[in-house]
Scaffold this active site. Structure first.
Site, PDB file in Angstrom:
ATOM      1  N   ARG A  51       0.866  -1.190   0.000  1.00 23.47           N
ATOM      2  CA  ARG A  51       0.000   0.000   0.000  1.00 23.47           C
ATOM      3  C   ARG A  51       0.897   1.233   0.000  1.00 23.47           C
ATOM      4  NH1 ARG A  51       1.891   1.665   4.004  1.00 23.47           N
ATOM      5  NH2 ARG A  51       0.717   3.567   3.686  1.00 23.47           N
ATOM      6  N   GLY A  52       0.254   2.401  -0.187  1.00 18.70           N
ATOM      7  CA  GLY A  52       1.040   3.633  -0.335  1.00 18.70           C
ATOM      8  C   GLY A  52       1.257   3.871  -1.817  1.00 18.70           C
ATOM      9  N   ALA A  53       1.011   5.113  -2.264  1.00 19.65           N
ATOM     10  CA  ALA A  53       0.954   5.389  -3.700  1.00 19.65           C
ATOM     11  C   ALA A  53       2.194   4.932  -4.483  1.00 19.65           C
ATOM     12  CB  ALA A  53       0.671   6.879  -3.915  1.00 19.65           C
ATOM     13  N   ARG A  82      -7.061  -0.300  -7.470  1.00 20.54           N
ATOM     14  CA  ARG A  82      -7.401   0.789  -6.536  1.00 20.54           C
ATOM     15  C   ARG A  82      -7.470   2.096  -7.360  1.00 20.54           C
ATOM     16  NH1 ARG A  82      -4.285   1.006  -0.959  1.00 20.54           N
ATOM     17  NH2 ARG A  82      -6.219   2.050  -0.379  1.00 20.54           N
ATOM     18  N   GLN A 180      -2.606   2.489   9.767  1.00 22.86           N
ATOM     19  CA  GLN A 180      -1.289   2.613   9.119  1.00 22.86           C
ATOM     20  C   GLN A 180      -0.302   3.362  10.011  1.00 22.86           C
ATOM     21  OE1 GLN A 180      -4.201   3.036   7.549  1.00 22.86           O
ATOM     22  NE2 GLN A 180      -4.083   2.561   5.386  1.00 22.86           N
ATOM     23  N   ASP A 220      -1.816  10.907  -2.265  1.00 27.00           N
ATOM     24  CA  ASP A 220      -2.135   9.852  -3.227  1.00 27.00           C
ATOM     25  C   ASP A 220      -2.328  10.383  -4.637  1.00 27.00           C
ATOM     26  OD1 ASP A 220      -2.940   8.471  -0.529  1.00 27.00           O
ATOM     27  OD2 ASP A 220      -2.671   6.940  -2.083  1.00 27.00           O
ATOM     28  N   LYS A 231      -4.888   9.879   2.719  1.00 27.61           N
ATOM     29  CA  LYS A 231      -5.655   9.019   3.628  1.00 27.61           C
ATOM     30  C   LYS A 231      -6.741   9.796   4.367  1.00 27.61           C
ATOM     31  CE  LYS A 231      -5.433   5.538   3.996  1.00 27.61           C
ATOM     32  NZ  LYS A 231      -6.401   4.716   3.225  1.00 27.61           N
TER      33      LYS A 231
HETATM   34  O1  MRU Z   1      -4.714   3.173   1.727  1.00 29.56           O
HETATM   35  P1  MRU Z   1      -3.227   3.375   1.751  1.00 29.56           P
HETATM   36  O2  MRU Z   1      -2.566   2.851   2.977  1.00 29.56           O
HETATM   37  O3  MRU Z   1      -2.578   2.886   0.466  1.00 29.56           O
HETATM   38  O4  MRU Z   1      -3.048   4.963   1.766  1.00 29.56           O
HETATM   39  C1  MRU Z   1      -1.763   5.487   1.815  1.00 29.56           C
HETATM   40  C2  MRU Z   1      -1.730   6.952   1.968  1.00 29.56           C
HETATM   41  O5  MRU Z   1      -2.741   7.612   2.036  1.00 29.56           O
HETATM   42  C3  MRU Z   1      -0.375   7.596   1.927  1.00 29.56           C
HETATM   43  O6  MRU Z   1      -0.348   8.742   2.735  1.00 29.56           O
HETATM   44  C4  MRU Z   1      -0.031   7.990   0.485  1.00 29.56           C
HETATM   45  O7  MRU Z   1      -0.201   6.910  -0.371  1.00 29.56           O
HETATM   46  C5  MRU Z   1       1.336   8.498   0.351  1.00 29.56           C
HETATM   47  S1  MRU Z   1       2.499   7.192   0.537  1.00 29.56           S
HETATM   48  C6  MRU Z   1       4.040   7.805   0.306  1.00 29.56           C
END
Ligand code: MRU
Length: 317
Positions: A51-53, A82, A180, A220, A231
């Site tokens: 997870r995480g962009a 996603r 998270q 994201d 998030k």
């Molecule tokens: O649902 P997630 O855990 O994938 O969401 C992640 C976030 O919102 C992060 O803040 C975002 O992707 C930036 S990660 C460097």
């Protein structure tokens, strides 16, 4: 990132498979998930093994290595995992172009991933300049090495500042429903950076008491006008920060900037399943009849952002 003295990345390509640190198991268990085919990679993204962009983008890049013989079908499948994180679409477009140009898919994916890591390193160097001795800084969700393959975005400035001997303290929002913030806690613990986890509802309390000097989050997807999705809960932290006169920074590589949309209204917000609220650590915590709503992200208008920390420097208003 260093775990028990060994260097790891959030994901990597090995023996014709994509290997992931299984983020669903952290911080309790440090285990790996192996994706042998495109379906496994799609599952890993959807179920949030990864997870995480930027990390989702990297996973998709390697997914296209596994599915390079049917590139359009693979790209469609991965695009459907996603909807919100722009890096996913950026990475898929990059890989489709390379494969259709006849380039070696694995080499292209490796170059993509190294590039993301280097961008994050630079974000760390630029962002560290904002961190002064004695500062207390709030972050939301996890925008660390786990979320970006290595280094992180919001957490990268913390790593660099800590390595430069700066003395500061991090508040990590727990980040319901998936917590998270515990991944952030785990990463900062590995790095030896002083920090504490707070419940999401406590951020305003600490801001009002003057205990938070700056906020840094990841993103994201960032629209052309500077509105950005991150998030769920990021928007209210940004509003609280402005109300309390606290600078709010967003750390993200240029691969998170979506130049095709003019503002945040156009960002698609992912809705996730009810179990994320109704089940905690395998235990049901709400009755079956309870109706829930579970948007995974929110959009923060540009007026709440003091600057974007990117690989090219800090973009102020
Ligand atoms: O649902 P997630 O855990 O994938 O969401 C992640 C976030 O919102 C992060 O803040 C975002 O992707 C930036 S990660 C460097």
């Amino acid at each position: 990132m260093k775990v028990e003295g060994k260097e790891y990345r959030a994901l990597w390509y090995e023996d014709n498979c994509v290997k992931f640190i299984d983020q669903r198991k952290l911080p309790y268990k440090f285990e790996f998930f192996t994706a042998k085919n495109v379906d496994d990679v799609a599952f890993a993204i959807k179920d949030m093994v990864v997870r995480g962009a930027p990390a989702i983008g990297a996973a998709a890049a390697y997914g296209l290595v596994l599915g390079r013989d049917d590139v359009d079908k693979t790209a469609d499948k991965l695009r459907g995992t996603r909807p919100t994180a722009y890096d996913l679409f950026y990475a898929i477009d990059y890989m489709v172009k390379k494969i259709k140009n006849g380039e070696d898919a694995q080499k292209a994916a490796d170059v993509y991933v190294e590039d993301i890591i280097n961008r994050c390193k630079k974000i760390g160097e630029h962002g560290a300049k904002l961190i002064k001795d004695g500062m207390k800084i709030l972050t939301h969700c996890n925008a660390g090495a786990l979320a970006t393959v290595d280094y992180g975005t919001a957490l990268a400035p913390f790593r660099v500042a800590h390595n430069n001997g700066k003395d500061f303290f991090v508040f990590a929002d727990e980040t319901r429903p998936r917590c998270q913030g515990l991944l952030t806690d785990w990463e900062l613990e590995q790095e030896g950076i002083p920090h504490a986890v707070i419940v999401d509802n406590a951020a305003g309390y600490f801001m009002k008491k003057g205990e938070i000097d700056m906020v840094i989050t990841g993103a994201d997807r960032i629209a052309k006008n500077g509105d950005f999705a991150n998030k769920i809960g990021t928007y209210e932290k940004a509003v609280l920060a402005k109300e309390n006169g606290i600078p709010f920074y967003v750390a993200a590589p240029m691969s998170t900037f979506d130049k095709t949309i003019k503002d945040g209204e156009e960002i698609v917000i992912e809705e996730r399943g009810r179990e994320e609220l109704t089940v905690i650590n395998g235990k049901k915590v709400m009755p079956d009849w309870t109706k829930v709503k579970n948007p995974a992200f929110d959009v923060t208008p540009k007026k709440y952002v003091n600057g974007f920390i990117t690989e090219d420097g800090i973009i102020k208003k």
